[in-house]
Design a protein around this motif. Structure first.
Motif, PDB file in Angstrom:
ATOM      1  N   SER A   1       4.688 -11.891 -91.345  1.00 36.13           N
ATOM      2  CA  SER A   1       4.510 -12.420 -92.704  1.00 36.13           C
ATOM      3  C   SER A   1       4.259 -11.311 -93.714  1.00 36.13           C
ATOM      4  CB  SER A   1       3.348 -13.427 -92.734  1.00 36.13           C
ATOM      5  OG  SER A   1       2.092 -12.779 -92.617  1.00 36.13           O
ATOM      6  N   GLN A   2       3.736 -10.165 -93.249  1.00 34.63           N
ATOM      7  CA  GLN A   2       3.478  -9.016 -94.119  1.00 34.63           C
ATOM      8  C   GLN A   2       4.633  -8.031 -94.141  1.00 34.63           C
ATOM      9  OE1 GLN A   2      -0.177  -7.689 -92.335  1.00 34.63           O
ATOM     10  NE2 GLN A   2      -1.258  -9.559 -92.931  1.00 34.63           N
TER      11      GLN A   2
ATOM     12  N   ALA B   1      -4.117  -8.048 -84.786  1.00 39.31           N
ATOM     13  CA  ALA B   1      -3.233  -7.764 -85.923  1.00 39.31           C
ATOM     14  C   ALA B   1      -3.721  -6.529 -86.672  1.00 39.31           C
ATOM     15  CB  ALA B   1      -3.164  -8.965 -86.858  1.00 39.31           C
TER      16      ALA B   1
ATOM     17  N   ASP C   1      -6.642 -11.978 -85.253  1.00 40.82           N
ATOM     18  CA  ASP C   1      -6.873 -11.151 -86.437  1.00 40.82           C
ATOM     19  C   ASP C   1      -7.246  -9.720 -86.032  1.00 40.82           C
ATOM     20  OD1 ASP C   1      -6.415 -13.364 -88.023  1.00 40.82           O
ATOM     21  OD2 ASP C   1      -8.539 -13.854 -88.243  1.00 40.82           O
TER      22      ASP C   1
ATOM     23  N   ARG D   1       2.821 -12.893 -85.626  1.00 42.81           N
ATOM     24  CA  ARG D   1       3.235 -13.731 -86.765  1.00 42.81           C
ATOM     25  C   ARG D   1       2.613 -13.224 -88.063  1.00 42.81           C
ATOM     26  NH1 ARG D   1       3.268 -18.214 -82.927  1.00 42.81           N
ATOM     27  NH2 ARG D   1       1.030 -18.523 -83.220  1.00 42.81           N
ATOM     28  N   GLN D   2       1.350 -12.788 -87.985  1.00 42.61           N
ATOM     29  CA  GLN D   2       0.713 -12.219 -89.181  1.00 42.61           C
ATOM     30  C   GLN D   2       1.472 -10.991 -89.673  1.00 42.61           C
ATOM     31  OE1 GLN D   2      -3.551 -11.563 -89.380  1.00 42.61           O
ATOM     32  NE2 GLN D   2      -3.897 -13.048 -87.725  1.00 42.61           N
TER      33      GLN D   2
ATOM     34  N   ASP E   1      -0.257 -14.859 -82.408  1.00 46.96           N
ATOM     35  CA  ASP E   1      -0.869 -14.993 -83.745  1.00 46.96           C
ATOM     36  C   ASP E   1      -0.777 -13.669 -84.503  1.00 46.96           C
ATOM     37  OD1 ASP E   1      -1.543 -17.594 -83.218  1.00 46.96           O
ATOM     38  OD2 ASP E   1      -3.638 -17.165 -82.703  1.00 46.96           O
TER      39      ASP E   1
END
Length: 226
Positions: free
Chosen positions: A57-58, A14, A11, A53-54, A50
């Motif tokens: 998705s955005q 990202a 996170d 991928r975040q 991770d």
């Protein structure tokens, strides 16, 4: 109150990459290489995957055969994002009129006071953080966990954009006052006034965001970006 846990490494990464993409420090077409990112940020490849991928998705990066590449944000993306936000936030806010509790109202008023204090000291970054928490509270007021889930999916991207736009504001007090007025209207149960106030608020946010993004696009064009 228990202390909040630090965000997971994925996170955090990202967030760092998202801010760079929003600000076009990482331009359209930039190849994001897992090994290089892991070395740069001193993490293993797991958090890098991770994070990527975040961002995918955005809609900020896309996966190709050779890895991930930056897509970035266009003006159409801003319009699409705010069309979605208006739809879900209007529903959430109207539901909030039916479901709000004195405790949630008190939380909202505390956030508005915090926003005013941030405006007093021109603390744009702190103001943006409080602004996002206010809108997250609207979704909680709705009592609809599916709306909360949709908001959470796009909240990080909106937060990055919010940080960008508040930096352009000379005086943040009008925005703080608008949030207080919206909360008052929810408390009063005035459906039509809530609808009108929220639409005006989001239209203004969309316009400021579009202006900020266009300025970055123009700056990039001067430097020869695609």
């Amino acid at each position: 109150m228990r202390p909040s846990r630090a965000p997971a490494l994925g996170d955090q990464l990202a967030g760092a990459l998202r801010d760079q993409i929003v600000r076009r420090t990482l331009g359209h077409g930039t190849h994001l290489v897992e090994d290089l990112l892991a070395e740069q940020y001193d993490v293993s490849r797991g958090p890098v995957r991770d994070a990527l991928r975040q961002l995918e998705s955005q809609g900020l990066v896309e996966s190709r055969r050779r890895g991930y590449f930056v897509v970035g944000l266009s003006q159409r993306d801003i319009d699409d994002l705010y069309e979605l936000r208006e739809s879900i936030e209007l529903t959430a806010t109207l539901r909030a009129i039916e479901n709000v509790t004195p405790d949630l109202l008190a939380q909202g008023r505390e956030i508005v006071r915090e926003m005013t204090a941030c405006a007093d000291r021109s603390a744009a970054a702190d103001f943006a953080d409080a602004d996002m928490r206010f809108h997250a509270l609207l979704y909680r007021m709705s009592g609809n966990r599916r709306l909360v889930d949709v908001w959470k999916a796009y909240e990080p991207l909106l937060a990055s954009l919010m940080q960008l736009t508040v930096e352009e504001d000379v005086d943040l007090h009008p925005s703080a006052n608008d949030h207080g007025r919206l909360l008052d209207l929810i408390d009063e149960g005035d459906v039509e006034q809530v609808r009108a106030e929220l639409r005006e608020h989001l239209d203004g946010a969309r316009a400021r965001m579009a202006t900020a993004v266009q300025a970055l696009i123009d700056d990039g064009a001067k430097e020869g970006e695609p």
